[in-house]
Design a protein around this motif. Structure first.
Motif, mmCIF file in Angstrom:
data_model
loop_
_atom_site.group_PDB
_atom_site.id
_atom_site.type_symbol
_atom_site.label_atom_id
_atom_site.label_comp_id
_atom_site.label_asym_id
_atom_site.label_seq_id
_atom_site.Cartn_x
_atom_site.Cartn_y
_atom_site.Cartn_z
ATOM 1 N N ASP A 179 14.130 -15.488 -41.943
ATOM 2 C CA ASP A 179 12.800 -14.874 -40.843
ATOM 3 C C ASP A 179 13.231 -13.561 -40.327
ATOM 4 O OD1 ASP A 179 11.426 -16.897 -42.048
ATOM 5 O OD2 ASP A 179 11.877 -18.058 -40.397
ATOM 6 N N GLN A 180 14.064 -13.473 -40.575
ATOM 7 C CA GLN A 180 14.525 -11.880 -39.874
ATOM 8 C C GLN A 180 14.708 -10.601 -41.137
ATOM 9 O OE1 GLN A 180 18.402 -11.763 -37.549
ATOM 10 N NE2 GLN A 180 17.869 -13.356 -36.627
ATOM 11 N N PHE A 181 13.612 -10.461 -42.197
ATOM 12 C CA PHE A 181 13.519 -9.287 -43.161
ATOM 13 C C PHE A 181 13.222 -8.033 -42.072
ATOM 14 C CE2 PHE A 181 10.585 -7.253 -45.836
ATOM 15 C CZ PHE A 181 11.693 -6.057 -46.739
ATOM 16 N N TRP A 182 12.006 -8.145 -41.522
ATOM 17 C CA TRP A 182 11.215 -7.378 -40.659
ATOM 18 C C TRP A 182 12.686 -7.006 -39.608
ATOM 19 C CZ3 TRP A 182 7.846 -5.133 -43.812
ATOM 20 C CH2 TRP A 182 7.115 -6.117 -44.427
ATOM 21 N N LYS A 183 13.102 -6.707 -39.126
ATOM 22 C CA LYS A 183 13.757 -6.528 -38.153
ATOM 23 C C LYS A 183 15.191 -5.189 -38.832
ATOM 24 C CE LYS A 183 17.053 -8.173 -34.303
ATOM 25 N NZ LYS A 183 17.217 -9.530 -33.524
ATOM 26 N N TRP A 184 15.065 -5.759 -39.609
ATOM 27 C CA TRP A 184 16.325 -5.214 -39.831
ATOM 28 C C TRP A 184 16.178 -4.393 -41.040
ATOM 29 C CZ3 TRP A 184 20.455 -5.161 -37.087
ATOM 30 C CH2 TRP A 184 20.650 -6.743 -36.501
ATOM 31 N N LYS A 185 14.719 -4.415 -42.247
ATOM 32 C CA LYS A 185 14.018 -3.881 -43.182
ATOM 33 C C LYS A 185 14.432 -2.218 -43.110
ATOM 34 C CE LYS A 185 9.527 -3.268 -43.357
ATOM 35 N NZ LYS A 185 9.598 -1.920 -43.743
ATOM 36 N N GLU A 186 14.176 -1.188 -42.160
ATOM 37 C CA GLU A 186 14.412 0.253 -42.284
ATOM 38 C C GLU A 186 16.022 0.176 -42.628
ATOM 39 O OE1 GLU A 186 12.819 0.998 -38.599
ATOM 40 O OE2 GLU A 186 10.666 0.341 -39.060
ATOM 41 N N MET A 187 16.506 0.067 -42.380
ATOM 42 C CA MET A 187 18.012 0.070 -42.653
ATOM 43 C C MET A 187 18.557 0.446 -43.840
ATOM 44 S SD MET A 187 20.780 -2.197 -40.174
ATOM 45 C CE MET A 187 21.873 -0.843 -40.247
ATOM 46 N N TRP A 188 17.418 -0.412 -44.767
ATOM 47 C CA TRP A 188 18.348 0.521 -46.377
ATOM 48 C C TRP A 188 16.941 0.683 -46.627
ATOM 49 C CZ3 TRP A 188 17.902 -5.491 -44.281
ATOM 50 C CH2 TRP A 188 17.558 -5.930 -44.667
ATOM 51 N N GLN A 189 16.051 0.457 -46.048
ATOM 52 C CA GLN A 189 14.893 0.816 -47.004
ATOM 53 C C GLN A 189 14.403 2.221 -48.376
ATOM 54 O OE1 GLN A 189 11.391 2.959 -44.470
ATOM 55 N NE2 GLN A 189 10.018 0.910 -45.109
ATOM 56 N N ASN A 190 14.790 3.101 -47.327
ATOM 57 C CA ASN A 190 14.991 4.217 -48.335
ATOM 58 C C ASN A 190 16.325 4.564 -49.352
ATOM 59 O OD1 ASN A 190 13.534 6.247 -46.133
ATOM 60 N ND2 ASN A 190 15.570 7.176 -45.617
ATOM 61 N N SER A 191 17.001 3.620 -49.071
ATOM 62 C CA SER A 191 18.180 3.008 -50.293
ATOM 63 C C SER A 191 17.068 2.481 -51.375
ATOM 64 C CB SER A 191 19.292 2.350 -49.682
ATOM 65 O OG SER A 191 20.037 3.276 -49.427
ATOM 66 N N LEU A 192 16.202 1.206 -51.074
ATOM 67 C CA LEU A 192 15.841 0.574 -51.397
ATOM 68 C C LEU A 192 15.114 1.501 -52.884
ATOM 69 C CD1 LEU A 192 15.045 -2.375 -53.038
ATOM 70 C CD2 LEU A 192 13.427 -2.296 -50.794
ATOM 71 N N ARG A 193 14.136 2.221 -52.331
ATOM 72 C CA ARG A 193 12.951 2.827 -52.404
ATOM 73 C C ARG A 193 13.399 3.945 -53.641
ATOM 74 N NH1 ARG A 193 8.863 4.969 -47.188
ATOM 75 N NH2 ARG A 193 8.158 2.891 -47.032
ATOM 76 N N ASN A 194 14.855 4.145 -53.333
ATOM 77 C CA ASN A 194 15.635 5.208 -54.140
ATOM 78 C C ASN A 194 15.812 4.532 -55.696
ATOM 79 O OD1 ASN A 194 15.298 7.742 -52.759
ATOM 80 N ND2 ASN A 194 17.496 7.635 -52.051
ATOM 81 N N ALA A 195 16.302 3.210 -55.633
ATOM 82 C CA ALA A 195 16.327 2.267 -56.259
ATOM 83 C C ALA A 195 15.761 2.052 -57.526
ATOM 84 C CB ALA A 195 17.505 0.859 -56.115
ATOM 85 N N VAL A 196 14.061 2.101 -56.487
ATOM 86 C CA VAL A 196 12.707 1.116 -57.037
ATOM 87 C C VAL A 196 12.797 2.605 -58.165
ATOM 88 C CG1 VAL A 196 10.279 0.916 -57.215
ATOM 89 C CG2 VAL A 196 12.294 -0.090 -55.419
ATOM 90 N N PHE A 197 12.527 3.559 -57.460
ATOM 91 C CA PHE A 197 12.061 5.051 -57.785
ATOM 92 C C PHE A 197 13.179 4.656 -59.385
ATOM 93 C CE2 PHE A 197 14.501 9.078 -59.271
ATOM 94 C CZ PHE A 197 13.833 9.934 -59.531
#
Length: 228
Positions: free
Chosen positions: A80-98
């Motif tokens: 239950d701590q996803f929203w606390k840390w998600k910004e750390m990998w957000q850009n990497s995840l978006r690039n992977a989604v792309f």
């Protein structure tokens, strides 16, 4: 503040620092993989259509290796701590989604759904609360694909592929129609959606030029059949 309270707070801070450092390690690895993917996929602008399958095959192992990183992140994040840390990998995840979306489009001409992208990146439903693919990050990836396809429409013509801009135009217009039905509350996402109009205009100009010159088979007049 009594000593016991200070020790408790220090303990919490130390635990969070440890989690942060572990996440940083995985994000660094994630970034390496997405940069490699970006480098491979950037070659689509100088690759002829008949050589595209080989290029995509070189990208797939790197894309699949992202599953190792998402699994490692899921192991680190407390429940239950996803929203606390998600910004750390957000850009990497978006690039992977792309990358996942672009590879699929170039392979099949279709759009991967959000659940399909999550599956491609190895993000499991049971990780909910620790690691997930938010709709916002998926949509950012979709917009990035449109940005890239507007470049490809121009470069494909340079390489003699006159059908590609027409296919891209149909695909992008369908995406734009879908976006227009979404209730976008996020300001950044809304601004990026608005910018799609410029990409569509750029693609339409290429299609118009190709059609005007009757360069694509679909834009040529049908040949008359010999009378029997």
């Amino acid at each position: 503040m009594d000593q016991q309270n200070v020790e408790k707070i220090n303990s919490i801070l130390d635990a969070e620092l440890e989690i942060r450092e572990k996440i940083k390690e995985q994000v660094t690895e994630f970034d390496k993989k997405t940069r490699t993917l970006t480098g491979i996929l950037n070659r689509i602008h100088s690759t002829r259509s008949e050589q595209m399958p080989a290029l995509l095959e070189s990208a797939r192992p790197v894309l699949e290796s992202c599953r190792e990183t998402t699994a490692a992140l899921a192991d680190i994040i407390p429940a239950d701590q996803f929203w606390k840390w998600k910004e750390m990998w957000q850009n990497s995840l978006r690039n992977a989604v792309f990358a996942a979306l672009l590879v699929e489009y170039l392979h099949s001409g279709g759009l991967l759904t959000l659940p399909a992208v999550a599956e491609t990146l190895g993000i499991k439903s049971e990780w909910q609360g620790r690691l997930a693919l938010p709709a916002e990050d998926y949509l950012h990836g979709v917009i990035s694909v449109v940005n890239e396809l507007s470049r490809l429409a121009v470069n494909a013509v340079t390489l003699g592929d006159f059908e590609q801009p027409i296919k891209i135009s149909l695909f992008v217009k369908d995406l734009f129609a879908g976006f227009s039905m979404l209730n976008l509350k996020n300001d950044t996402l809304r601004r990026r959606y608005d910018s799609l109009k410029y990409d569509i205009k750029k693609i339409e100009e290429v299609v118009y030029d190709v059609s005007l010159r009757k360069l694509a088979p679909s834009s040529k007049e049908p040949e008359k059949k010999d009378s029997e």
